[in-house]
Write an enzyme that holds these catalytic residues in place. Structure first.
Site, short mmCIF file in Angstrom:
data_model
loop_
_atom_site.label_atom_id
_atom_site.label_comp_id
_atom_site.label_asym_id
_atom_site.label_seq_id
_atom_site.Cartn_x
_atom_site.Cartn_y
_atom_site.Cartn_z
N LYS A 121 0.85 -1.20 0.00
CA LYS A 121 0.00 0.00 0.00
C LYS A 121 0.88 1.24 0.00
CE LYS A 121 -4.58 -0.17 2.16
NZ LYS A 121 -5.33 0.10 3.41
O1 G3P Z 1 -8.42 0.44 4.44
C1 G3P Z 1 -8.69 1.79 4.69
C2 G3P Z 1 -9.62 1.88 5.86
O2 G3P Z 1 -9.10 1.14 6.93
C3 G3P Z 1 -9.88 3.29 6.33
O3 G3P Z 1 -11.05 3.23 7.07
O4 G3P Z 1 -12.58 3.88 8.92
O5 G3P Z 1 -10.15 4.62 8.95
O6 G3P Z 1 -11.77 5.61 7.29
P1 G3P Z 1 -11.39 4.38 8.11
#
Ligand code: G3P
Length: 218
Positions: free
Chosen positions: A83
């Site tokens: 990533k």
């Molecule tokens: O994979 C990306 C994801 O984990 C981000 O999610 O909830 O931190 O916006 P969030």
């Protein structure tokens, strides 16, 4: 649609992987921090649990260091997807890694133009963060619609739309309606997707009525 699990919690991944419905896993530095585990140990363990792509994110922001980190991460297992952030240095790293045969997941995508650039850079996956857009009263699913529309105009683009920052089952439903390739889903949301009160009610009635027959199948 492929379902990835968005977590670094081994027990949660193992439970869901046992259903046979998990096609991959995504992690990020915040999820690794939340796990409290050694980065390399937990990512290696995830790669042993799941055959599909496992995203592990670089920590640096400059090209040279991201490239070195990405190469080191790709050596963990053959199903590692490195990533990188959607920045000029991140896309330069994406290009270098993907040309070397490494799967790259370009993350922190918030606009269609960013998604177009990531595809040009050879990304295997693009991760638009729908929940974080919703969080600031922007329409996250509109971004997915635009990215899918753009990518469909260029069949030679091989980048898969990996819907991320999923907050609830409706995000998954809408992503599927739009034809997104992957949704990476927190374990709690994946569990919510199984549930419906009429299923539970109907099953309870079937079990009760079967018991009344006094019969057994085995
Ligand atoms: O994979 C990306 C994801 O984990 C981000 O999610 O909830 O931190 O916006 P969030």
């Amino acid at each position: 649609m492929k379902f990835f699990v968005d977590t670094a919690e081994i027990d949660e991944i193992r439970d869901l992987a046992d259903t046979g419905l998990v096609d991959g896993v995504t992690t990020n530095p915040s999820l690794i921090h939340k796990s409290g585990r050694n980065f390399f140990e937990v990512v290696h363990q995830i790669c042993d649990l799941v055959d599909g792509p496992v995203s592990a994110e670089v920590a640096a922001t400059d090209f040279d260091t991201m490239l070195a980190e990405g190469r080191k991460l790709s050596e963990i297992a053959s199903n590692i997807a490195v990533k990188v952030p959607l920045t000029p240095a991140g896309l330069k790293t994406c290009r270098a890694l993907s040309q070397g045969g490494t799967m790259v997941n370009v993350t922190l995508c918030f606009s269609p133009n960013q998604a177009l650039l990531a595809a040009k850079a050879g990304a295997r996956f693009i991760s638009p963060f729908v929940g974080r857009l919703d969080d600031i009263a922007h329409d996250g699913m509109q971004l997915i619609a635009e990215i899918c529309e753009i990518y469909e105009n260029y069949p030679n683009l091989e980048t898969e739309v990996l819907v991320a920052s999923v907050r609830h089952p409706i995000h998954v439903l809408e992503a599927a309606k739009l034809g997104a390739d992957v949704a990476t889903v927190p374990p709690a949301v994946l569990h919510q997707m199984f549930n419906h009160p009429l299923t539970e009610k109907g099953l309870a009635a079937f079990v009760a009525d079967w018991e009344k027959t006094g019969q057994s199948i085995l």
